[in-house]
Design an enzyme around this catalytic site. Structure first.
Site, PDB file in Angstrom:
ATOM      1  N   ASN A  55       0.770  -1.094   0.000  1.00 60.57           N
ATOM      2  CA  ASN A  55      -0.006  -0.004   0.032  1.00 60.57           C
ATOM      3  C   ASN A  55       0.860   1.179  -0.101  1.00 60.57           C
ATOM      4  OD1 ASN A  55      -1.903   2.088   0.529  1.00 60.57           O
ATOM      5  ND2 ASN A  55      -2.359   1.333   2.513  1.00 60.57           N
ATOM      6  N   LYS A  97       0.133   4.234  -0.299  1.00 56.88           N
ATOM      7  CA  LYS A  97      -0.604   5.440   0.159  1.00 56.88           C
ATOM      8  C   LYS A  97      -0.274   6.841  -0.756  1.00 56.88           C
ATOM      9  CE  LYS A  97       0.053   3.187   4.559  1.00 56.88           C
ATOM     10  NZ  LYS A  97       0.095   3.710   6.203  1.00 56.88           N
ATOM     11  N   HIS A 150      -9.382   0.878   4.989  1.00 57.61           N
ATOM     12  CA  HIS A 150      -8.004   1.242   5.706  1.00 57.61           C
ATOM     13  C   HIS A 150      -8.402   2.028   6.868  1.00 57.61           C
ATOM     14  CE1 HIS A 150      -3.942   2.552   6.503  1.00 57.61           C
ATOM     15  NE2 HIS A 150      -3.610   1.361   5.895  1.00 57.61           N
ATOM     16  N   GLU A 204      -6.820   4.605   7.943  1.00 52.08           N
ATOM     17  CA  GLU A 204      -6.875   5.821   7.577  1.00 52.08           C
ATOM     18  C   GLU A 204      -8.019   6.476   6.996  1.00 52.08           C
ATOM     19  OE1 GLU A 204      -2.880   5.727   5.446  1.00 52.08           O
ATOM     20  OE2 GLU A 204      -2.183   5.008   7.310  1.00 52.08           O
ATOM     21  N   GLU A 221      -5.262  -4.964  10.493  1.00 53.84           N
ATOM     22  CA  GLU A 221      -4.032  -3.993  10.873  1.00 53.84           C
ATOM     23  C   GLU A 221      -4.485  -3.277  11.955  1.00 53.84           C
ATOM     24  OE1 GLU A 221      -2.292  -2.799   6.696  1.00 53.84           O
ATOM     25  OE2 GLU A 221      -4.050  -1.427   7.031  1.00 53.84           O
ATOM     26  N   GLY A 226       2.468   2.301  10.756  1.00 54.48           N
ATOM     27  CA  GLY A 226       3.617   3.382  10.602  1.00 54.48           C
ATOM     28  C   GLY A 226       4.162   3.972  11.924  1.00 54.48           C
ATOM     29  N   SER A 281       3.552  -1.903  10.462  1.00 56.56           N
ATOM     30  CA  SER A 281       5.006  -2.113  10.506  1.00 56.56           C
ATOM     31  C   SER A 281       5.537  -3.661  10.388  1.00 56.56           C
ATOM     32  CB  SER A 281       5.610  -1.486  12.163  1.00 56.56           C
ATOM     33  OG  SER A 281       4.783  -0.157  12.238  1.00 56.56           O
TER      34      SER A 281
END
Ligand code: PEP
Length: 250
Positions: free
Chosen positions: A9, A11, A96, A98, A168, A174, A213
């Site tokens: 991904n 992003k 996701h 985000e 996730e 991240g 991560s």
């Protein structure tokens, strides 16, 4: 046999030319990756054509990072599932964290996106995961269970068969903090058990990816777990060396 998958991904990173270079680098090394591992690249929308061209003679697949919750029309700034499919995508990442957090995507929105993605022949990579405070309060099973039930339980078994699930934990994305292999396995097993309530034996066929991560140093231990079928990779997917090393970790 469940499909082993390593999906990158990207992003909102790279410009189109950089994305094309990265895709070329990855496919030039694809023979280093075991042939039963499906690589998926999810660049920004603006790079889909160029990345599709870069990977066209390889076994790598193309994914979008999102799609609209409407099929077409006056929705300025949106990109439809049909457009994504026409650009060469076979997958689309949906839900996701985000998107859930910054763009307020709810289960209702995701149900629409899921239906449109499937109607256009795309395979959704459906993301679930709890926030730090939810894990600390011991609510991670409830949160992830609800994310599965409210969206995936609306699918027919035929539709479910083309979905990939990605667990996730938001606190690991991240941040450099990875779930331990035991924490990840525990919740992957829970996801499979939850899917089995609705879909029975089919749950054994669904690939469930870990994300958060994941890097060359921890991928092997994570992928060795019984219910972890690969990874959804963010930061480490932007370096061909790391992405290939992760894909070699099964
Ligand atoms: C992601 O956002 O899908 C992700 C897994 O990111 P990272 O690997 O950078 O934690």
């Amino acid at each position: 046999m469940r499909k082993k998958i390593v999906a990158g991904n990207w992003k909102m990173n790279t410009l189109p030319a950089e994305g094309a270079t990265l895709a070329h680098e990855i496919v030039s090394r694809i023979t280093e990756v075991p042939s039963d591992v499906q690589l998926i690249l999810a660049p920004p929308f603006t790079h889909l054509d160029r990345v599709a061209e870069a990977i066209k003679d390889s076994s790598a697949a193309l994914s979008a990072q999102n799609c609209a919750d409407r099929d077409k029309g006056a929705f300025t700034g949106e990109v439809s599932a049909a457009m994504i499919a026409a650009a060469g995508c076979t997958y689309v990442i949906l839900g996701h964290s985000e998107r859930r957090e910054y763009y307020h995507e709810t289960s209702a929105t995701l149900n629409s996106k899921m239906a449109l993605a499937l109607a256009n022949g795309l395979r959704p990579i459906y993301c679930v995961g709890e926030k730090l405070e939810e894990r600390e309060a011991g609510r991670h099973f409830d949160v992830v269970g609800a994310q599965i039930r409210e969206v995936l339980f609306n699918l027919t078994p035929e539709q479910m068969a083309s979905v990939v699930v990605a667990y996730e934990p938001v606190w690991a994305i991240g941040t450099g903090k990875t779930a331990t292999a035991e924490q990840a396995q525990e919740i992957h097993a829970f996801i499979r058990k939850t899917l089995a309530e609705k879909y029975g034996w089919l749950s054994e066929e669904i690939s469930i990816l870990y994300g958060g991560s994941c890097k060359p140093a921890n991928a092997r231990e994570l992928f060795a777990q019984k219910d972890i079928d690969g990874g959804l990779i963010g930061g480490a997917a932007l370096k061909a060396d790391d992405f290939i090393a992760i894909a070699r970790s099964f």
